[in-house]
Design a protein around this motif. Sequence first.
Motif, mmCIF file in Angstrom:
data_model
loop_
_atom_site.group_PDB
_atom_site.id
_atom_site.type_symbol
_atom_site.label_atom_id
_atom_site.label_comp_id
_atom_site.label_asym_id
_atom_site.label_seq_id
_atom_site.Cartn_x
_atom_site.Cartn_y
_atom_site.Cartn_z
ATOM 1 N N ASN A 92 0.818 -1.214 0.000
ATOM 2 C CA ASN A 92 0.000 0.000 0.000
ATOM 3 C C ASN A 92 0.854 1.267 0.000
ATOM 4 O O ASN A 92 0.444 2.305 -0.532
ATOM 5 C CB ASN A 92 -0.918 0.012 1.219
ATOM 6 C CG ASN A 92 -1.994 -1.059 1.146
ATOM 7 O OD1 ASN A 92 -2.381 -1.490 0.055
ATOM 8 N ND2 ASN A 92 -2.480 -1.496 2.294
ATOM 9 N N ALA A 93 2.043 1.193 0.599
ATOM 10 C CA ALA A 93 2.914 2.370 0.649
ATOM 11 C C ALA A 93 3.294 2.848 -0.744
ATOM 12 O O ALA A 93 3.544 4.043 -0.949
ATOM 13 C CB ALA A 93 4.174 2.061 1.455
ATOM 14 N N VAL A 94 3.350 1.936 -1.717
ATOM 15 C CA VAL A 94 3.679 2.334 -3.093
ATOM 16 C C VAL A 94 2.549 3.182 -3.671
ATOM 17 O O VAL A 94 2.786 4.240 -4.275
ATOM 18 C CB VAL A 94 3.941 1.099 -3.967
ATOM 19 C CG1 VAL A 94 4.142 1.500 -5.426
ATOM 20 C CG2 VAL A 94 5.150 0.330 -3.448
ATOM 21 N N ALA A 95 1.316 2.734 -3.494
ATOM 22 C CA ALA A 95 0.176 3.521 -3.977
ATOM 23 C C ALA A 95 0.118 4.870 -3.287
ATOM 24 O O ALA A 95 -0.162 5.904 -3.925
ATOM 25 C CB ALA A 95 -1.123 2.750 -3.763
ATOM 26 N N LEU A 96 0.396 4.905 -1.976
ATOM 27 C CA LEU A 96 0.390 6.179 -1.257
ATOM 28 C C LEU A 96 1.485 7.106 -1.760
ATOM 29 O O LEU A 96 1.295 8.331 -1.822
ATOM 30 C CB LEU A 96 0.562 5.921 0.239
ATOM 31 C CG LEU A 96 -0.614 5.231 0.939
ATOM 32 C CD1 LEU A 96 -0.227 4.789 2.341
ATOM 33 C CD2 LEU A 96 -1.825 6.162 0.988
ATOM 34 N N ALA A 97 2.635 6.537 -2.134
ATOM 35 C CA ALA A 97 3.720 7.365 -2.670
ATOM 36 C C ALA A 97 3.307 7.995 -3.995
ATOM 37 O O ALA A 97 3.593 9.169 -4.256
ATOM 38 C CB ALA A 97 4.981 6.521 -2.850
ATOM 39 N N PHE A 98 2.622 7.246 -4.831
ATOM 40 C CA PHE A 98 2.142 7.813 -6.093
ATOM 41 C C PHE A 98 1.031 8.827 -5.853
ATOM 42 O O PHE A 98 0.888 9.795 -6.605
ATOM 43 C CB PHE A 98 1.659 6.705 -7.031
ATOM 44 C CG PHE A 98 2.749 6.083 -7.847
ATOM 45 C CD1 PHE A 98 3.371 6.796 -8.860
ATOM 46 C CD2 PHE A 98 3.170 4.787 -7.596
ATOM 47 C CE1 PHE A 98 4.386 6.239 -9.608
ATOM 48 C CE2 PHE A 98 4.189 4.207 -8.344
ATOM 49 C CZ PHE A 98 4.802 4.944 -9.359
ATOM 50 N N GLU A 99 0.258 8.629 -4.800
ATOM 51 C CA GLU A 99 -0.759 9.625 -4.472
ATOM 52 C C GLU A 99 -0.107 10.935 -4.039
ATOM 53 O O GLU A 99 -0.565 12.021 -4.432
ATOM 54 C CB GLU A 99 -1.670 9.105 -3.367
ATOM 55 C CG GLU A 99 -2.805 10.060 -3.038
ATOM 56 C CD GLU A 99 -3.740 9.517 -1.982
ATOM 57 O OE1 GLU A 99 -4.941 9.827 -2.042
ATOM 58 O OE2 GLU A 99 -3.281 8.787 -1.093
ATOM 59 N N ARG B 22 0.780 12.955 -6.926
ATOM 60 C CA ARG B 22 -0.369 13.377 -7.735
ATOM 61 C C ARG B 22 -0.534 12.523 -8.985
ATOM 62 O O ARG B 22 -1.200 12.942 -9.935
ATOM 63 C CB ARG B 22 -0.275 14.855 -8.144
ATOM 64 C CG ARG B 22 0.091 15.840 -7.050
ATOM 65 C CD ARG B 22 -0.904 15.837 -5.907
ATOM 66 N NE ARG B 22 -0.762 17.014 -5.080
ATOM 67 C CZ ARG B 22 -0.110 17.043 -3.935
ATOM 68 N NH1 ARG B 22 0.485 15.955 -3.491
ATOM 69 N NH2 ARG B 22 -0.038 18.155 -3.223
ATOM 70 N N VAL B 23 0.039 11.327 -8.994
ATOM 71 C CA VAL B 23 -0.229 10.397 -10.090
ATOM 72 C C VAL B 23 -1.513 9.627 -9.799
ATOM 73 O O VAL B 23 -2.314 9.364 -10.703
ATOM 74 C CB VAL B 23 0.948 9.423 -10.289
ATOM 75 C CG1 VAL B 23 0.612 8.358 -11.332
ATOM 76 C CG2 VAL B 23 2.192 10.192 -10.713
ATOM 77 N N LEU B 24 -1.728 9.267 -8.539
ATOM 78 C CA LEU B 24 -2.951 8.590 -8.106
ATOM 79 C C LEU B 24 -3.716 9.484 -7.148
ATOM 80 O O LEU B 24 -3.158 10.414 -6.566
ATOM 81 C CB LEU B 24 -2.620 7.266 -7.403
ATOM 82 C CG LEU B 24 -1.869 6.201 -8.200
ATOM 83 C CD1 LEU B 24 -1.615 4.981 -7.331
ATOM 84 C CD2 LEU B 24 -2.634 5.810 -9.455
ATOM 85 N N ARG B 25 -4.957 9.179 -6.979
ATOM 86 C CA ARG B 25 -5.772 9.768 -5.923
ATOM 87 C C ARG B 25 -6.605 8.642 -5.330
ATOM 88 O O ARG B 25 -6.750 7.567 -5.928
ATOM 89 C CB ARG B 25 -6.667 10.874 -6.460
ATOM 90 C CG ARG B 25 -7.754 10.399 -7.406
ATOM 91 C CD ARG B 25 -8.510 11.571 -7.989
ATOM 92 N NE ARG B 25 -9.526 11.145 -8.941
ATOM 93 C CZ ARG B 25 -10.041 11.938 -9.874
ATOM 94 N NH1 ARG B 25 -9.625 13.179 -9.973
ATOM 95 N NH2 ARG B 25 -10.968 11.495 -10.690
#
Length: 569
Positions: free
Chosen positions: A355-362, A365-368
């Motif tokens: 999950n930390a990878v998705a949070l890093a992209f969030e 501003r690549v993911l939300r």
Amino acid sequence: MSGEQVSPYVGSRPFEASDRPLFFGRTRESDDVRNLWLSNRLLVLYGRTGVGKTSLVQAGVLPDITASGARYRTDFLPIGRLPAPNATLRPDPDGPNPYVFRLLSFWRPGATPAQLAQMTLPEFLSEVPATVDGDGLPLPLLVAIDQFERVFSDDPGNAEHVEQFLDQLARATERVKRLRVLISIRSDHVSSLLRHEARIGSHYRARYELHSLDAPSALAAVAAPVRRVGREFAPGVAERMVTHLRTTRVTSSVGEVTDISASRIEPVHLQVACAGLWRSLPSGTTVITAEFLRNRGTVEESLRRFCTESVDEVAARFHYRPIDVWAWLARTFLHHQGRSSAAYQGVALTGGLPNAVALAFESRRVLRSEVRFGSRWFELAHEALARAIHDTARQWTDPTEPDVDSTAFGYLRQAQAAFAEGREDLMKAYALEAVRLSLVSLPEIRREAISFLAQTGHRRAKTGRRRTGALDELTLAVRLLPADIAAKVDLARALRELGQAQGALAMLSAALIVAPDNVEALLERGLLHASRGADREARADLHAAIRLDPEVAERADVRGALARTDRPA
């Protein structure tokens, strides 16, 4: 290239106070937030990730208030930010409150750690010297706390510190009547703040939702900064840039390509695209003409470069190969036609990576993310990024390289997609197959699939669609893994999180009959007993686990449970 002149666009970072001369398109919002902040004890500024909350406060609101000769006279403190999620794992119960400590480090930067540890928010804020107006009345004291969602997304072991922090903030607003607090928070965490707003702001509180830029505001943000540095767009070119940013190209299931125009533009993507255009200008350019847009190429190339830089940073941080991160983005957030899709955040994984990878992209501003169906789902921050990811991932991906654990995780992804589309029977079939295929050697996938089954079944029960809820799915899952102790612990943990304590206890007791020395099962049952007030049973299980593995005594949840239960009879 235009390297001899500093870019009038900030790119992916937020605007700062020094960028005020280049900050355009937010005049109305700046005025609204300033007026609400000055007239309320608490103002909650909320919006999605990347919508520009930090930029609005730093470059729009505060400069108008703090500038020399400003119309509004106030006292103010530097913008404070809270600790990043998981930065305070295993907190010391006897140490300083990490949220209070972090804020005070912004507001009193010259203090030593020992001095900060002794302060509380009410004490510090009441001692801030007050400036008085012409009538001898104290001026408002403005305090802004950015990224407030971190309070509600941190480790559960910090729950006591969170309550202490919020209590101190409430007592500060009550004691210091001139205090005006602005909290900046993501939209999906506003509901967590709701029950605290009344005690922090009393009857003097307000909310303000910040939206993406509409077309006229986006045009100002594109064209006005260029004029500030002595250049200009040729007639119609800035408008074309805005049109490109509003337009998303999608491909249908039969291969038809359609351009769809959105009503609003994400500020971060506007800045990224404009910064890319600026970098592409030849040296000496004074007028930006249509040829520089290269038929959408500059906008798309800027977004592609933005994604590439983000992938490189995240891959290096988490020690992955960029090719694997590109493949993850494509398979997790894109349909096969290149359109975007959402991904469910599991217990530890999103789309197969932590999950930390998705949070890093969030954070880049690549993911939300937002909460849907009671769980967090990630998706691309803007549809315009889909094409950049699709094209770049296709260049990186090696079709001959095997997709590790693709079968079990593939079924789990299909289960999550089916649930998002409301196809519940198909969701259950896929999730159960993921459990079965992950039994032997894929404990992380197994745990994700079990947790997903439990969560979705429980939510359907709560909405009245299935009375038995999670128990149907979990009973069926247990039949698939009669001798798997780790899976039984996962099932018990899922039941506990859903509030089904009796079912969790039965599952753990059954596991411990087969494996009485299983540390995880002992810990889980001990923590469950402690939460229910069964002190004697909790102590027995927790001390048994510690005898088998002394290191678990250092876990924050174990220490907290023992502190509550190790009392004289």
